[in-house]
Design a protein around this motif. Structure first.
Motif, PDB file in Angstrom:
ATOM      1  N   ASP A 172      -5.929   0.300 -15.570  1.00 57.59           N
ATOM      2  CA  ASP A 172      -5.493   1.646 -15.218  1.00 57.59           C
ATOM      3  C   ASP A 172      -5.886   1.904 -13.764  1.00 57.59           C
ATOM      4  OD1 ASP A 172      -5.193   4.349 -14.788  1.00 57.59           O
ATOM      5  OD2 ASP A 172      -6.056   4.956 -16.704  1.00 57.59           O
ATOM      6  N   GLU A 173      -4.891   1.949 -12.903  1.00 57.65           N
ATOM      7  CA  GLU A 173      -5.160   2.101 -11.460  1.00 57.65           C
ATOM      8  C   GLU A 173      -5.016   3.553 -11.001  1.00 57.65           C
ATOM      9  OE1 GLU A 173      -6.109  -0.265  -9.286  1.00 57.65           O
ATOM     10  OE2 GLU A 173      -5.128  -2.157  -9.686  1.00 57.65           O
ATOM     11  N   ALA A 174      -5.122   4.501 -11.950  1.00 59.58           N
ATOM     12  CA  ALA A 174      -4.887   5.907 -11.590  1.00 59.58           C
ATOM     13  C   ALA A 174      -5.758   6.358 -10.421  1.00 59.58           C
ATOM     14  CB  ALA A 174      -5.123   6.808 -12.803  1.00 59.58           C
ATOM     15  N   HIS A 175      -7.025   5.929 -10.435  1.00 58.36           N
ATOM     16  CA  HIS A 175      -7.937   6.382  -9.380  1.00 58.36           C
ATOM     17  C   HIS A 175      -8.062   5.353  -8.263  1.00 58.36           C
ATOM     18  CE1 HIS A 175      -9.756  10.013 -11.306  1.00 58.36           C
ATOM     19  NE2 HIS A 175      -9.144   9.478 -12.338  1.00 58.36           N
ATOM     20  N   ALA A 176      -7.275   4.293  -8.323  1.00 61.58           N
ATOM     21  CA  ALA A 176      -7.430   3.216  -7.348  1.00 61.58           C
ATOM     22  C   ALA A 176      -6.257   3.109  -6.375  1.00 61.58           C
ATOM     23  CB  ALA A 176      -7.605   1.886  -8.083  1.00 61.58           C
ATOM     24  N   LEU A 177      -5.044   3.351  -6.859  1.00 60.58           N
ATOM     25  CA  LEU A 177      -3.894   3.261  -5.959  1.00 60.58           C
ATOM     26  C   LEU A 177      -4.056   4.276  -4.827  1.00 60.58           C
ATOM     27  CD1 LEU A 177      -0.964   2.280  -5.302  1.00 60.58           C
ATOM     28  CD2 LEU A 177      -0.163   4.197  -6.667  1.00 60.58           C
ATOM     29  N   GLY A 178      -3.929   3.801  -3.620  1.00 61.72           N
ATOM     30  CA  GLY A 178      -4.045   4.706  -2.468  1.00 61.72           C
ATOM     31  C   GLY A 178      -5.483   5.018  -2.103  1.00 61.72           C
ATOM     32  N   VAL A 179      -6.440   4.410  -2.814  1.00 64.19           N
ATOM     33  CA  VAL A 179      -7.848   4.752  -2.589  1.00 64.19           C
ATOM     34  C   VAL A 179      -8.716   3.492  -2.443  1.00 64.19           C
ATOM     35  CG1 VAL A 179      -9.888   5.874  -3.572  1.00 64.19           C
ATOM     36  CG2 VAL A 179      -7.644   6.930  -3.855  1.00 64.19           C
ATOM     37  N   VAL A 180      -8.535   2.551  -3.363  1.00 61.89           N
ATOM     38  CA  VAL A 180      -9.403   1.363  -3.412  1.00 61.89           C
ATOM     39  C   VAL A 180      -8.689   0.172  -2.767  1.00 61.89           C
ATOM     40  CG1 VAL A 180     -10.510  -0.281  -4.997  1.00 61.89           C
ATOM     41  CG2 VAL A 180     -10.592   2.169  -5.485  1.00 61.89           C
ATOM     42  N   GLY A 181      -9.467  -0.692  -2.131  1.00 60.32           N
ATOM     43  CA  GLY A 181      -8.890  -1.896  -1.534  1.00 60.32           C
ATOM     44  C   GLY A 181      -8.260  -1.614  -0.185  1.00 60.32           C
ATOM     45  N   ALA A 182      -8.000  -2.693   0.562  1.00 62.49           N
ATOM     46  CA  ALA A 182      -7.423  -2.537   1.903  1.00 62.49           C
ATOM     47  C   ALA A 182      -6.102  -1.778   1.827  1.00 62.49           C
ATOM     48  CB  ALA A 182      -7.207  -3.914   2.521  1.00 62.49           C
ATOM     49  N   GLY A 183      -5.989  -0.725   2.606  1.00 66.00           N
ATOM     50  CA  GLY A 183      -4.751   0.053   2.634  1.00 66.00           C
ATOM     51  C   GLY A 183      -4.445   0.749   1.320  1.00 66.00           C
ATOM     52  N   GLY A 184      -5.429   0.817   0.422  1.00 68.77           N
ATOM     53  CA  GLY A 184      -5.222   1.496  -0.863  1.00 68.77           C
ATOM     54  C   GLY A 184      -4.398   0.692  -1.843  1.00 68.77           C
ATOM     55  N   ARG A 186      -6.286   5.773   5.802  1.00 67.97           N
ATOM     56  CA  ARG A 186      -6.569   6.956   4.973  1.00 67.97           C
ATOM     57  C   ARG A 186      -7.416   6.678   3.724  1.00 67.97           C
ATOM     58  NH1 ARG A 186      -3.532  11.905   5.076  1.00 67.97           N
ATOM     59  NH2 ARG A 186      -2.485  12.115   7.061  1.00 67.97           N
ATOM     60  N   PRO A 187      -7.152   5.598   2.964  1.00 65.52           N
ATOM     61  CA  PRO A 187      -7.957   5.362   1.756  1.00 65.52           C
ATOM     62  C   PRO A 187      -9.457   5.294   2.042  1.00 65.52           C
ATOM     63  CG  PRO A 187      -6.013   4.004   1.696  1.00 65.52           C
ATOM     64  CD  PRO A 187      -6.025   4.642   3.051  1.00 65.52           C
ATOM     65  N   ALA A 188      -9.847   4.564   3.089  1.00 65.39           N
ATOM     66  CA  ALA A 188     -11.281   4.461   3.393  1.00 65.39           C
ATOM     67  C   ALA A 188     -11.832   5.826   3.786  1.00 65.39           C
ATOM     68  CB  ALA A 188     -11.513   3.442   4.505  1.00 65.39           C
ATOM     69  N   MET A 189     -11.002   6.633   4.482  1.00 64.17           N
ATOM     70  CA  MET A 189     -11.471   7.967   4.873  1.00 64.17           C
ATOM     71  C   MET A 189     -11.701   8.834   3.635  1.00 64.17           C
ATOM     72  SD  MET A 189      -8.908   8.420   8.099  1.00 64.17           S
ATOM     73  CE  MET A 189      -9.027  10.189   8.249  1.00 64.17           C
ATOM     74  N   ALA A 190     -10.809   8.719   2.653  1.00 60.14           N
ATOM     75  CA  ALA A 190     -10.965   9.505   1.418  1.00 60.14           C
ATOM     76  C   ALA A 190     -12.239   9.078   0.691  1.00 60.14           C
ATOM     77  CB  ALA A 190      -9.750   9.317   0.515  1.00 60.14           C
ATOM     78  N   ARG A 191     -12.494   7.770   0.648  1.00 61.68           N
ATOM     79  CA  ARG A 191     -13.717   7.277  -0.019  1.00 61.68           C
ATOM     80  C   ARG A 191     -14.961   7.778   0.714  1.00 61.68           C
ATOM     81  NH1 ARG A 191     -10.960   2.200   0.030  1.00 61.68           N
ATOM     82  NH2 ARG A 191     -12.469   1.389   1.530  1.00 61.68           N
ATOM     83  N   THR A 192     -14.900   7.747   2.035  1.00 60.24           N
ATOM     84  CA  THR A 192     -16.053   8.226   2.815  1.00 60.24           C
ATOM     85  C   THR A 192     -16.311   9.697   2.539  1.00 60.24           C
ATOM     86  OG1 THR A 192     -15.608   6.632   4.541  1.00 60.24           O
ATOM     87  CG2 THR A 192     -16.932   8.523   5.174  1.00 60.24           C
TER      88      THR A 192
END
Ligand SMILES: Cc1ncc(COP(=O)(O)O)c(C=O)c1O
Length: 201
Positions: free
Chosen positions: A12-24, A100-106
């Motif tokens: 389930d990538e609901a919280h990962a797409l666009g957020v986790v990993g290079a370029g989300g 953007r994904p890394a910025m959201a995580r930060t």
């Protein structure tokens, strides 16, 4: 383990797409599993992509099977074209602005850190959602309402979404939050919990 047992791995990538990993690109991609024939991903279009609906990504045989046999797909109205178009446009933004994904995580980590400094039990997130454990559902609701009254909207999760005694508030780190907004959110949250406890005692 799934491979040892000849099983498919469903992620389930609901919280990962666009957020986790290079370029989300997500958790499965980050783990080197994207595109593997025995890995099936479910993604929602409703979180980082800001649309609605979802998708299943997997081997063509799995997708074909779901299209022909999944009751929840067959007896449901198709995705609204506007939602699909909005998600596609958001994917374009993600590709054009991969920072953007890394910025959201930060920002989520900063929100959790600030909440902890206010004495709250906040877990450090691996993605974009900071979770603040309150415990009692009435106290969590009260704190969420106090935050809202002060202009900060936080999510409130109570049973049955979470186990008894584990009610929590959730704060979402957005890539475009400013330092001042993070500080203000944490301050409002800290005050809401303290004032709520004082009112209850
Ligand atoms: C882990 C997880 N999976 C799936 C979903 C479902 O997403 P949607 O509401 O877009 O169907 C959510 C939504 O909150 C979620 O948090």
């Amino acid at each position: 383990v799934a491979r040892r047992h000849g099983a498919l791995l469903v992620v389930d990538e609901a919280h990962a797409l666009g957020v986790v990993g290079a370029g989300g690109r997500g958790a499965a991609w980050d783990a080197g599993l994207a595109g593997e024939p025995d890995v099936v991903l479910t993604v929602t279009l409703s979180k980082s992509l800001g649309a609605q609906g979802g998708a299943v990504l997997g081997d063509p045989a799995v997708v074909e099977h779901l299209v022909n046999a999944a009751r929840s797909f067959i007896f449901d109205t198709g995705l609204a074209p506007a939602a699909a178009g909005a998600a596609l446009a958001a994917l374009g933004v993600l590709q054009a602005e991969p920072e953007r994904p890394a910025m959201a995580r930060t920002r989520a980590a900063e929100l959790a850190g600030a909440a902890r400094r206010c004495g709250l039990d906040a877990s450090v997130p691996a993605a974009a959602v900071a979770s603040v454990r309150i415990g009692d559902p009435a106290a969590a609701l009260d704190a969420a309402q106090r935050c809202l009254d002060a202009g900060v909207r936080v999510g409130c999760f109570r049973p049955p979404s979470v186990p008894d005694g584990a009610s929590r508030l959730r704060l979402t780190g957005r890539a475009d939050l400013t330092d001042a907004e993070v500080a203000r959110a944490a301050e409002v949250l800290g005050r809401a919990v303290v004032d709520g406890a004082a009112a209850a005692s």
